[in-house]
Every structure is written in structure tokens, then in C-alpha cells.
Motif scaffolding. Structure first.
Motif, PDB file in Angstrom:
ATOM      1  N   MET A   1     132.178 -41.628   9.747  1.00 25.39           N
ATOM      2  CA  MET A   1     132.499 -43.027   9.507  1.00 25.39           C
ATOM      3  C   MET A   1     131.433 -43.648   8.621  1.00 25.39           C
ATOM      4  SD  MET A   1     132.975 -46.146  12.223  1.00 25.39           S
ATOM      5  CE  MET A   1     131.234 -46.179  12.625  1.00 25.39           C
ATOM      6  N   ILE A   2     131.834 -44.370   7.627  1.00 25.26           N
ATOM      7  CA  ILE A   2     130.887 -45.033   6.738  1.00 25.26           C
ATOM      8  C   ILE A   2     130.525 -46.385   7.347  1.00 25.26           C
ATOM      9  CG2 ILE A   2     130.529 -45.996   4.461  1.00 25.26           C
ATOM     10  CD1 ILE A   2     132.490 -43.954   3.385  1.00 25.26           C
ATOM     11  N   VAL A   3     129.250 -46.596   7.550  1.00 21.39           N
ATOM     12  CA  VAL A   3     128.801 -47.845   8.158  1.00 21.39           C
ATOM     13  C   VAL A   3     128.420 -48.829   7.068  1.00 21.39           C
ATOM     14  CG1 VAL A   3     127.070 -48.914   9.613  1.00 21.39           C
ATOM     15  CG2 VAL A   3     127.955 -46.663  10.202  1.00 21.39           C
ATOM     16  N   ARG A   4     129.009 -49.990   7.085  1.00 18.52           N
ATOM     17  CA  ARG A   4     128.631 -51.058   6.173  1.00 18.52           C
ATOM     18  C   ARG A   4     127.298 -51.609   6.654  1.00 18.52           C
ATOM     19  NH1 ARG A   4     130.276 -56.389   5.883  1.00 18.52           N
ATOM     20  NH2 ARG A   4     131.600 -56.072   7.684  1.00 18.52           N
ATOM     21  N   PHE A   5     126.267 -51.526   5.838  1.00 16.81           N
ATOM     22  CA  PHE A   5     124.905 -51.733   6.314  1.00 16.81           C
ATOM     23  C   PHE A   5     124.170 -52.714   5.421  1.00 16.81           C
ATOM     24  CE2 PHE A   5     120.471 -49.706   6.314  1.00 16.81           C
ATOM     25  CZ  PHE A   5     120.049 -50.488   7.376  1.00 16.81           C
ATOM     26  N   PHE A   6     123.715 -53.798   5.982  1.00 18.24           N
ATOM     27  CA  PHE A   6     122.838 -54.670   5.223  1.00 18.24           C
ATOM     28  C   PHE A   6     121.797 -55.267   6.141  1.00 18.24           C
ATOM     29  CE2 PHE A   6     126.110 -57.605   6.659  1.00 18.24           C
ATOM     30  CZ  PHE A   6     125.402 -58.735   6.999  1.00 18.24           C
ATOM     31  N   ILE A   7     120.697 -55.693   5.541  1.00 15.87           N
ATOM     32  CA  ILE A   7     119.581 -56.251   6.291  1.00 15.87           C
ATOM     33  C   ILE A   7     119.291 -57.631   5.759  1.00 15.87           C
ATOM     34  CG2 ILE A   7     117.194 -55.932   7.022  1.00 15.87           C
ATOM     35  CD1 ILE A   7     117.467 -53.006   6.252  1.00 15.87           C
ATOM     36  N   ALA A 155     113.598 -49.562  11.994  1.00 15.17           N
ATOM     37  CA  ALA A 155     114.347 -50.077  13.147  1.00 15.17           C
ATOM     38  C   ALA A 155     115.790 -50.378  12.758  1.00 15.17           C
ATOM     39  CB  ALA A 155     113.667 -51.328  13.686  1.00 15.17           C
ATOM     40  N   ALA A 156     115.969 -50.951  11.573  1.00 16.38           N
ATOM     41  CA  ALA A 156     117.324 -51.269  11.109  1.00 16.38           C
ATOM     42  C   ALA A 156     118.148 -50.011  10.902  1.00 16.38           C
ATOM     43  CB  ALA A 156     117.249 -52.079   9.821  1.00 16.38           C
ATOM     44  N   GLN A 157     117.526 -48.961  10.401  1.00 12.16           N
ATOM     45  CA  GLN A 157     118.273 -47.721  10.195  1.00 12.16           C
ATOM     46  C   GLN A 157     118.676 -47.096  11.530  1.00 12.16           C
ATOM     47  OE1 GLN A 157     116.349 -44.287   8.371  1.00 12.16           O
ATOM     48  NE2 GLN A 157     118.199 -43.895   7.185  1.00 12.16           N
ATOM     49  N   HIS A 158     117.790 -47.171  12.513  1.00 13.00           N
ATOM     50  CA  HIS A 158     118.149 -46.686  13.842  1.00 13.00           C
ATOM     51  C   HIS A 158     119.429 -47.374  14.321  1.00 13.00           C
ATOM     52  CE1 HIS A 158     115.165 -43.861  15.208  1.00 13.00           C
ATOM     53  NE2 HIS A 158     114.160 -44.645  14.855  1.00 13.00           N
ATOM     54  N   VAL A 168     124.245 -54.347  10.370  1.00 16.23           N
ATOM     55  CA  VAL A 168     122.940 -54.583  10.980  1.00 16.23           C
ATOM     56  C   VAL A 168     122.319 -55.785  10.285  1.00 16.23           C
ATOM     57  CG1 VAL A 168     120.632 -53.692  11.447  1.00 16.23           C
ATOM     58  CG2 VAL A 168     122.602 -52.144  11.509  1.00 16.23           C
ATOM     59  N   VAL A 169     122.004 -56.808  11.048  1.00 15.91           N
ATOM     60  CA  VAL A 169     121.370 -58.011  10.508  1.00 15.91           C
ATOM     61  C   VAL A 169     120.002 -58.148  11.167  1.00 15.91           C
ATOM     62  CG1 VAL A 169     121.528 -60.505  10.223  1.00 15.91           C
ATOM     63  CG2 VAL A 169     123.610 -59.116  10.194  1.00 15.91           C
ATOM     64  N   ALA A 170     118.944 -58.041  10.368  1.00 14.17           N
ATOM     65  CA  ALA A 170     117.588 -58.128  10.898  1.00 14.17           C
ATOM     66  C   ALA A 170     117.024 -59.509  10.640  1.00 14.17           C
ATOM     67  CB  ALA A 170     116.698 -57.062  10.264  1.00 14.17           C
TER      68      ALA A 170
END
Length: 221
Positions: A1-7, A155-158, A168-170
Motif C-alpha cells: 500500500m502506498i502511504v500518502r506522507f507529509f510532515i 519519528a515521522a517515518q516510523h 503523518v502530521v508532525a
């Protein structure tokens, strides 16, 4: 599954004479707890507003609001009440205006939260005690303090590697970084529809989150 990832990085402006410690202190945690209880109590007493679907989490002076409300007026008033707590230095309003029938999968979010916390706890490169984790419909929010930007990225990548996580919103203060302040009073006035309320001089303001979707992430071994 492709995770939509932003910080989204949130940095705190440090007072000139303030001593900075890369740890969440007991005093700060107590202030956060009291602020959270105060905001929740105010929402319970609010007449004419449907705020029962709003969740509140205060970490390091930042109040995160999540959940759903039926009207934009409810969303705005929830933020207004969050600003009323003196210990709150910034408010991140993630409340959605949605049909009341839209249900949150609390069990799934609870599982995701525990999985993210477990990954942070096992990584010796991350001081997990400085981070707070909240999940809302697959979106993970990281709050607290990072000793370095690299620690925050790790931490965000975890969080992004946990099954079921969509974003992921940091919202994390990186020790030693500073930015131009945003007037607390003006932001409170915008939420409350009134005149700016002077900020407590002892509570430095926070800048608005900066979207850094292309930020590099330290590989996890």
C-alpha cells in the motif's frame, strides 16, 4: 500500500532569556493537562454549539483539535475556546465539518496509536518520552519536542510505516530552531470574532505550520 506522507513542522519562538531543555518537563505536562481539562469543560458548557464530537489534546502548549462538528460555526467556536486557556501557545484546528453520521473508527485509531508508540519506544535514536501520538481516521499527529530535525524525521517515518496510516502530521518543536512569531491575540480574535486579546507575555507565540512535503527522511535500519 502506498502511504500518502507529509510532515508539517511547527517551531517555537524561544524567549530571549528562556532556558531551553530538550525534554518535556513535569511542570509543562501539568500545564498541558490542566489546559486540556479546562478546554473540554468549556466545550461541555457551551450552549448553542455542538462540540461533543471534538477531541482535545494539549502538548507543549499546542492544542490539537480533531473530530467532527455539523457546522462551521461549531468548528470556529471550538478553536475560540481552545485559545481561552492561558497555557495554550498555539492551536491547530483539524476539526472537520461533516455529517454527524460519519463515524470514527476509534478501535482502529487506538491500535495505530499503540503501534506508533511502540516503534518510537524501540528506537534508541528517538526519545519517545518527548513525543505524543494521536490518530484520527488513519491520520497520525505527532506532538511534543524533538532534539534535532533528524530525530523528528525519523519519528515521522516510523509513524508512516504503520499499517493503516494514511498521513503523518508532525506538530513538533525542534530544539534550537526559531521563526517569526504569529500574534496570539490576532489568531484568537479571528477564531472568536472579536477584538484581539493580549497574549500573556510569558507565553511566546508559535508560527503557523509550514508544509514541507518534500522534506528528506532519515532511513530506518
Amino acid at each position: 500500500m502506498i502511504v500518502r506522507f507529509f510532515i508539517v513542522f511547527l517551531t517555537l519562538v524561544l524567549a530571549a532569556c528562556a532556558a531551553v531543555q530538550p525534554e518535556r518537563s513535569i511542570g509543562r505536562d501539568l500545564d498541558d493537562t490542566n489546559a486540556s481539562l479546562s478546554i473540554k469543560a468549556a466545550m461541555t458548557r457551551a450552549e448553542g454549539y455542538a462540540l461533543q464530537g471534538v477531541d482535545v489534546e494539549v502538548t507543549d502548549g499546542l492544542a490539537l483539535l480533531t473530530g467532527t462538528v455539523p457546522r462551521e460555526d461549531d468548528r470556529r467556536y471550538a478553536e475560540c475556546l481552545a485559545w481561552s486557556a492561558l497555557a495554550v501557545r498555539a492551536v491547530e484546528n483539524e476539526v472537520l465539518v461533516s455529517d454527524p453520521s460519519r463515524l470514527r473508527d476509534g478501535a482502529r485509531d487506538g491500535w495505530i496509536t499503540q503501534q506508533v508508540r511502540s516503534r518510537l519506544l524501540r528506537d534508541r535514536s528517538v526519545r519517545s518520552v518527548n513525543f505524543n501520538v494521536e490518530a484520527e481516521n488513519g491520520r497520525v499527529y505527532l506532538l511534543g519536542i524533538a532534539r534535532t530535525r533528524g530525530e523528528l524525521e525519523r519519528a515521522a517515518q516510523h509513524a508512516s510505516l504503520v499499517e493503516g496510516v494514511t498521513d503523518v502530521v508532525a506538530l513538533v518543536r525542534v530544539v534550537g530552531e526559531s521563526a517569526a512569531p504569529v500574534a496570539r491575540g490576532e489568531r484568537q480574535a479571528a477564531a472568536c470574532g472579536g477584538e484581539p486579546v493580549p497574549a500573556n507575555a510569558d507565553l511566546p507565540s508559535l508560527e503557523a505550520p509550514e508544509d514541507v512535503r518534500t522534506a528528506p527522511v532519515t532511513p530506518i535500519d
